[in-house]
Enzyme design. Sequence first.
Site, PDB file in Angstrom:
ATOM      1  N   ARG A   1     -10.325 -11.565   2.099  1.00  0.00           N
ATOM      2  CA  ARG A   1     -11.274 -12.706   1.718  1.00  0.00           C
ATOM      3  C   ARG A   1     -10.553 -13.950   1.588  1.00  0.00           C
ATOM      4  O   ARG A   1     -11.060 -14.981   1.884  1.00  0.00           O
ATOM      5  CB  ARG A   1     -11.694 -12.348   0.219  1.00  0.00           C
ATOM      6  CG  ARG A   1     -10.705 -12.121  -0.848  1.00  0.00           C
ATOM      7  CD  ARG A   1     -10.814 -11.402  -1.978  1.00  0.00           C
ATOM      8  NE  ARG A   1     -10.776  -9.868  -1.724  1.00  0.00           N
ATOM      9  CZ  ARG A   1     -11.038  -8.860  -2.529  1.00  0.00           C
ATOM     10  NH1 ARG A   1     -11.435  -9.109  -3.781  1.00  0.00           N
ATOM     11  NH2 ARG A   1     -10.956  -7.582  -2.101  1.00  0.00           N
TER      12      ARG A   1
ATOM     13  N   LYS B   1       0.894  -1.230   0.045  1.00  0.00           N
ATOM     14  CA  LYS B   1      -0.203  -0.110   0.085  1.00  0.00           C
ATOM     15  C   LYS B   1       0.707   1.169  -0.118  1.00  0.00           C
ATOM     16  O   LYS B   1       1.930   1.166   0.403  1.00  0.00           O
ATOM     17  CB  LYS B   1      -1.059   0.181   1.227  1.00  0.00           C
ATOM     18  CG  LYS B   1      -1.895  -1.166   1.235  1.00  0.00           C
ATOM     19  CD  LYS B   1      -2.642  -0.892   2.702  1.00  0.00           C
ATOM     20  CE  LYS B   1      -3.921  -1.848   2.893  1.00  0.00           C
ATOM     21  NZ  LYS B   1      -4.874  -1.691   1.732  1.00  0.00           N
TER      22      LYS B   1
END
Length: 497
Positions: A349, A275
């Site tokens: 996920r 990120k």
Amino acid sequence: MPEVFKLGFTSFARLRGVLVVFCGDNLKFGPATKKALAPVEQVVRRAAAADRFTGKSGSTLDIVAPQDLDLPRLVVIGTGKETEPKSRDIVKLGGTAMGKVPAAATQATIFAEFAAGALKPEEAADLALGVRLRAYSFDRYKTKRKEGEERADKVEIHVACANPGAADKASARATGLADGVVLARDLINEPANVLYPGEFARRASGLAKLGVNVEVFDVPAMRKLGMGALLGVGQGSVHDSRLVVMRWNGGKRGVEPVAFIGKGVCFDTGGISIKPAQGMEDMKGDMAGAACVVGLMHALAARKAKVNAVGAIGLVENMPDGKAQRPGDIVKTMSGQTIEIINTDAEGRLVLADVLHYVNKRFKPKFMINLATLTGAIIVALGQEYAGLFSNDDKLVEQLNKAGEETGERVWRMPLGPEYDKMIDSKFADMKNTGGRWAGSITAAQLLQRFVDKTPWAHLDIAGTALGSPQTDINKSWSSGWGVRLLERLVADYYER
Ligand code: BES
Ligand code: MN
Ligand code: ZN
């Protein structure tokens, strides 16, 4: 929080410290309030006129050291029309009331009475819940206080009501609930150098003292179970991953449980798909889903809820490293399905895929609800007011909607469907972990759905509601503890025998 924070119920006869009372439109007071304020009736009327205060909802009147009453301060809070206030309105008013108590005050009395009359015991308990939530702050790492920020080390709040004994009984539920929210907030605010998977598991294990059965699975145990997706996320960290399974059996023996599953990414750097630096510190809160599950289990166990409930949290740290997983890697989940990693930053996920399958297979639950700070896209779509709700079950959606309206922790249903599901088909594996830029929150939910079979299921994307929360009447902290009150209400209203 002050070192010592005492909160209890008392009668309307006790007038100590800062006095906070409520009044409806046109300066209408309830009978007990009217009686208590009798010596200063004229003072209040003049102050109200000078301030154009009429009792409108949300307005307040502040009178310092009112003559003829031995009080440091009198605060009047307007409740307006008062047409059947919901639980969330009363909780909010408790927060407003606490907000009017100066930080330096050591004692306050809050009158649990509206113009229409004294609050019921459950309502007085809701008021106290709002007080607790408002009083929360996370300052354990502050060693100094600025001038003007001095606070009392010891604070006593008395909620005055018609029947203190009954309120005290009714507050058993609210107290456990407040403790659950505070526990969740603390976990979320805690920095990742302190709260890594092992430490998180240790803190969750503390629920054992309330009679919760807690199992902690380490890496070898998860390897045995075949949790390749969860383990792939954590393999780049020096902090080993954990799976924690909490069980509260307060329901009928043998009745299948309700299940809550949380994303517990203790820090999300993005991994190899790293990120940008800006705002990355917020990713210490990427375990908010897991924190909510722990807070919820606390709340249920504390009030000995008549329900069988399972809480399961996948705890990992997503780091870039020589051992970290790469884009292009293919992992095998516990369910047997394979996933191609396109972006290592779509890690939540992967963790949930294994935990959902595990819980479904082992417990055959009535339903599964998972919570996750899953996508930035849900913040773009819904902001911080509603959590994204994805579900395969209309009844569960209806119940969550209602619980959301009651508690003020609201959810908004988003679509699922085969057209979206196709977007995560992969060239090399059964699926890939991202579906491109469009509908990012939905394709993330579609991946989760591939691991729940036919079990009624709801996924709450709380990336917007859990972190960097707007400053509200019941929260001044960075983390909100969002979801604990919503799900406690869901269980209380629909799933207790
Ligand atoms: N933890 C983040 C989502 C997030 C963002 C939570 C902001 C709270 C605040 C999640 O793991 C993530 O990185 N999602 C990516 C997915 C993308 C790579 C498909 C995102 O939303 O950008
Ligand atoms: Mn991520
Ligand atoms: Zn994440």
